[in-house]
Design an enzyme around this catalytic site. Structure first.
Site, PDB file in Angstrom:
ATOM      1  CD  GLU A  36      28.657  31.231   0.708  1.00  0.00           C
ATOM      2  OE1 GLU A  36      27.721  30.787   0.002  1.00  0.00           O
ATOM      3  OE2 GLU A  36      28.696  32.405   1.103  1.00  0.00           O
TER       4      GLU A  36
ATOM      5  CD  GLU B  49      28.668  33.826  -3.976  1.00  0.00           C
ATOM      6  OE1 GLU B  49      29.848  34.160  -4.227  1.00  0.00           O
ATOM      7  OE2 GLU B  49      28.376  32.918  -3.159  1.00  0.00           O
TER       8      GLU B  49
ATOM      9  CB  ALA C  93      22.544  29.546  -4.042  1.00  0.00           C
TER      10      ALA C  93
ATOM     11  N   GLY D  10      27.711  29.075  -2.902  1.00  0.00           N
ATOM     12  CA  GLY D  10      27.219  28.246  -1.797  1.00  0.00           C
ATOM     13  C   GLY D  10      27.942  26.909  -1.696  1.00  0.00           C
TER      14      GLY D  10
END
Ligand code: CAA
Length: 257
Positions: free
Chosen positions: A111, A131, A65, A108
């Site tokens: 993911e 993260e 992200a 992300g």
């Protein structure tokens, strides 16, 4: 589309979606995710498309992200932005999705690769949920999909230390399908997509849904769900075509009906 390139007819029945924020290592900002959601929805409805391949570039599939976009947000800002509803929609894509990963697939990015149904990686690929190093934790399925794919011990280590694993480790752990030299990762993903695109798209959709159901239910309910989809496959013209072609010793010609 500013941050992704979409080629619905990259190969017969195969669409290619390329994440395109190379300077930021394809960091997944809100606009990119919105574009991706819309592209996948449209490809899912496109009768000519049977398989979707998602890729980045050689250096990065996606480095997570967009940290710069999130850095000054409060919990309530994040709640209102509701970025994960985009991810929920992407998860609903019914056609098979293959991630063709080279370089970084982090946070992300990892993911997103795991939201796809299969992962083909280049030997330079690195997977991680880092993260924790920036004071948070995975939020788009990292603690759930990674654990289901590689087990608790390895998942805990990755999520709690933020360490990356390389493509060979990812293969050994069962996170990905195949590792190939960097110049071949996209063509290998296309090869896999081509194999799937030869099958009945109706059967592929039902089979994907059934495999995914196994992660969300206990065995009896999963078997019941599978059986319903098996029966439903008999409502398709592709079922009679597939079985007739077998009997007549010829290749089937599936129409997706
Ligand atoms: N968000 C925003 N920008 C990012 C980014 C990210 N996730 N990852 C890389 N970038 C940017 C860098 O800031 C840099 O930009 P500038 O040139 O403007 O400084 C550019 O991309 C190139 O990156 P680096 O110079 O850092 O490249 P490197 O080769 O030295 O390091 C890297 C590569 C190890 C991937 C490093 O960039 C990195 O650690 N990135 C962050 C990875 C991360 O923590 N991802 C998780 C994000 S949170 C998340 O994903 C939450 C969730 O679950 C949804």
């Amino acid at each position: 589309m500013e941050f992704i390139n979409v080629t619905p007819d990259y190969k017969p029945h195969i669409a290619l979606v390329q994440l395109n924020r190379p300077k930021e290592l394809n960091a997944l900002n809100l606009q990119l995710m919105q574009e991706l959601k819309e592209a996948l929805k449209s490809l899912d409805q496109d009768e000519t498309v049977r398989v979707i391949v998602i890729t980045g570039n050689e250096r990065a599939f996606a480095a997570g992200a967009d940290i710069k976009q999130m850095a000054d947000k409060s919990a309530i800002d994040m709640l209102k932005i509701d970025q994960f509803s985009t991810w929920d929609q992407i998860k609903k894509t019914r056609k098979p999705m293959i991630a063709a990963v080279s370089g970084f697939a982090l946070g992300g990015g990892c993911e997103l690769a795991m939201t796809c149904d299969m992962i083909i990686a280049s030997e330079t690929a690195q997977f991680g949920q880092p993260e924790i190093k920036i004071g948070v934790m995975p939020g788009a399925g990292g603690t759930q999909r990674l654990t289901k794919a590689i087990g608790k011990a390895r998942s805990m280590e990755m999520v709690l230390t933020g360490k990356f694993i390389n493509a060979d480790e990812a293969l050994q752990y069962g996170l990905i399908n195949k590792v190939v030299p960097v110049e071949l990762y996209l063509s290998e993903a296309m090869h896999l997509a081509t194999e799937i695109a030869k099958m009945s798209p109706v059967a592929a959709m039902l089979a994907k849904e059934s495999v995914n159901r196994s992660f969300e239910t206990h065995l009896d309910e999963g078997l019941h769900f599978e059986r319903k989809n098996f029966y439903l496959a008999f409502a398709s013209e592709d079922q009679s075509e597939g079985m007739q072609a077998f009997i007549e010793k010829r290749n089937p010609d599936y129409k997706g009906k």
